[in-house]
Design an enzyme around this catalytic site. Structure first.
Site, short mmCIF file in Angstrom:
data_model
loop_
_atom_site.label_atom_id
_atom_site.label_comp_id
_atom_site.label_asym_id
_atom_site.label_seq_id
_atom_site.Cartn_x
_atom_site.Cartn_y
_atom_site.Cartn_z
N HIS A 1 0.88 -1.39 -0.10
CA HIS A 1 0.14 0.24 -0.21
C HIS A 1 0.92 1.22 -0.29
O HIS A 1 0.65 2.50 -0.68
CB HIS A 1 -0.76 0.27 1.41
CG HIS A 1 -1.60 1.26 1.35
ND1 HIS A 1 -3.39 1.79 0.60
CD2 HIS A 1 -1.12 2.20 2.18
CE1 HIS A 1 -2.73 3.26 0.92
NE2 HIS A 1 -1.78 3.25 1.88
N HIS B 1 1.26 4.73 -2.46
CA HIS B 1 1.88 6.19 -2.06
C HIS B 1 3.21 7.06 -3.27
O HIS B 1 2.97 8.32 -3.96
CB HIS B 1 2.00 6.17 -0.77
CG HIS B 1 0.47 6.12 0.26
ND1 HIS B 1 -0.16 7.69 0.59
CD2 HIS B 1 0.04 5.25 0.81
CE1 HIS B 1 -1.15 7.33 0.72
NE2 HIS B 1 -1.02 6.05 1.64
N GLU C 1 -5.32 9.51 -0.31
CA GLU C 1 -6.74 8.03 0.11
C GLU C 1 -7.07 7.83 -1.37
O GLU C 1 -7.30 6.53 -1.69
CB GLU C 1 -7.05 7.27 1.02
CG GLU C 1 -5.57 8.12 1.97
CD GLU C 1 -4.72 6.61 2.37
OE1 GLU C 1 -4.34 5.93 1.53
OE2 GLU C 1 -3.58 6.04 3.09
N SER D 1 -3.78 1.06 -4.78
CA SER D 1 -3.18 -0.19 -4.19
C SER D 1 -4.63 -2.00 -3.73
O SER D 1 -3.57 -2.05 -3.16
CB SER D 1 -2.48 0.06 -2.78
OG SER D 1 -3.72 0.65 -1.70
FE LIG Z 1 -2.37 5.38 2.76
#
Ligand SMILES: [Fe+2]
Length: 266
Positions: A128, A133, A174, A193
């Protein structure tokens, strides 16, 4: 110092909660798991993620096989945007998190999810954090936006306005979507993700897809353990950066005065 992390790990960390990435302890299975996650997700993101995410994956060479070496990524990021990766055991306290961001360090978990969590894991793992990111940190405007967010986070801790900052992060970093010439695309790490949400966020008829509006974002509660029932769509990353500029504190005050919108999950 020795700490017990939010996920119950007892680890020795530096004062800023960083550790050395445990490169030597990743097993063959874990490297292989990264490769399978990477290859599966990169296919799903084709024509779904925005170019900046896909370019970032390329530029940072995350496809080269096996769990990436944070030092290699940091070297590349540093040259592009002045960011680096701060290896951490798992979740870090808010203040530590914001302090890292404000100083252009992205705290990334070192552990990889287990085999039975391939499709979903609630807490952020290395897949993730790095796959989701880090690609956008190679993009200057987004990189500046996230550093600015870190500064605002530190201020919010003093002003007791953390819940508003958390909503900005949630609905952008996010779970943000972006409008592009080719249509709606993903940029948020929580979506990028996730196998299921990558498709759901763009193609399912259930969720709302609303134009990004800072005041509305600040007033919108969220739940972190289910797919979203609304997404906010930015027109470009400049819009995101500008949202955190001078008038941010005033918009937070306005959000406070108007109160939260009705909970979106009824
Ligand atoms: Fe995150």
């Amino acid at each position: 110092m020795i700490i017990t992390t939010a996920l119950g790990r007892k680890v020795e960390v530096a004062a800023n909660y960083t550790i050395d990435q445990p490169r030597d302890t990743y097993t063959r299975d874990e490297h292989d798991r990264w490769d399978r996650l990477y290859n599966r997700q990169v296919k799903i993101l084709e024509n779904r993620a925005c170019d900046e995410v896909l370019d970032g994956l390329q530029v940072l060479n995350l496809a080269k096989g096996g769990i990436p070496n944070f030092a290699d990524i940091s070297k590349k990021l540093m040259a592009l945007t002045g960011w680096s990766i701060a290896p951490v055991p798992d979740l870090v306290p808010d203040e530590v998190f914001f302090e890292h961001l404000a100083n252009r360090r992205f705290p990334a978990a070192c552990f990889i999810r287990s085999e039975d969590q391939l499709d979903y894991i609630e807490e952020p793992d290395i897949f993730h954090d790095i796959f989701g990111h880090v690609p956008l940190l190679s993009q200057p405007v987004f990189a500046d936006f996230l550093a600015r967010f870190g500064q605002l986070g530190l201020e919010a801790m003093k002003n007791n306005t953390l819940k508003y900052l958390a909503r900005v992060y949630w609905f952008t970093v996010e779970f943000g979507l972006i409008e592009t010439a080719g249509g709606l695309r993903i940029y948020g790490a929580g979506i990028a993700s996730s196998k299921g949400e990558s498709v759901f966020s763009l193609e399912d008829s259930a969720p709302g897809r609303l134009p990004f509006d800072l005041l509305q974002v600040l007033r919108t509660p969220y739940q972190n353990n289910r797919v979203q029932d609304r997404y906010f769509v930015v027109s470009d990353f400049e819009q995101l950066f500008l949202a955190l500029e001078n008038s941010f504190a005033d918009v937070v005050s306005e959000a406070k005065r108007l109160g939260d919108l009705e909970h979106i999950y009824s």
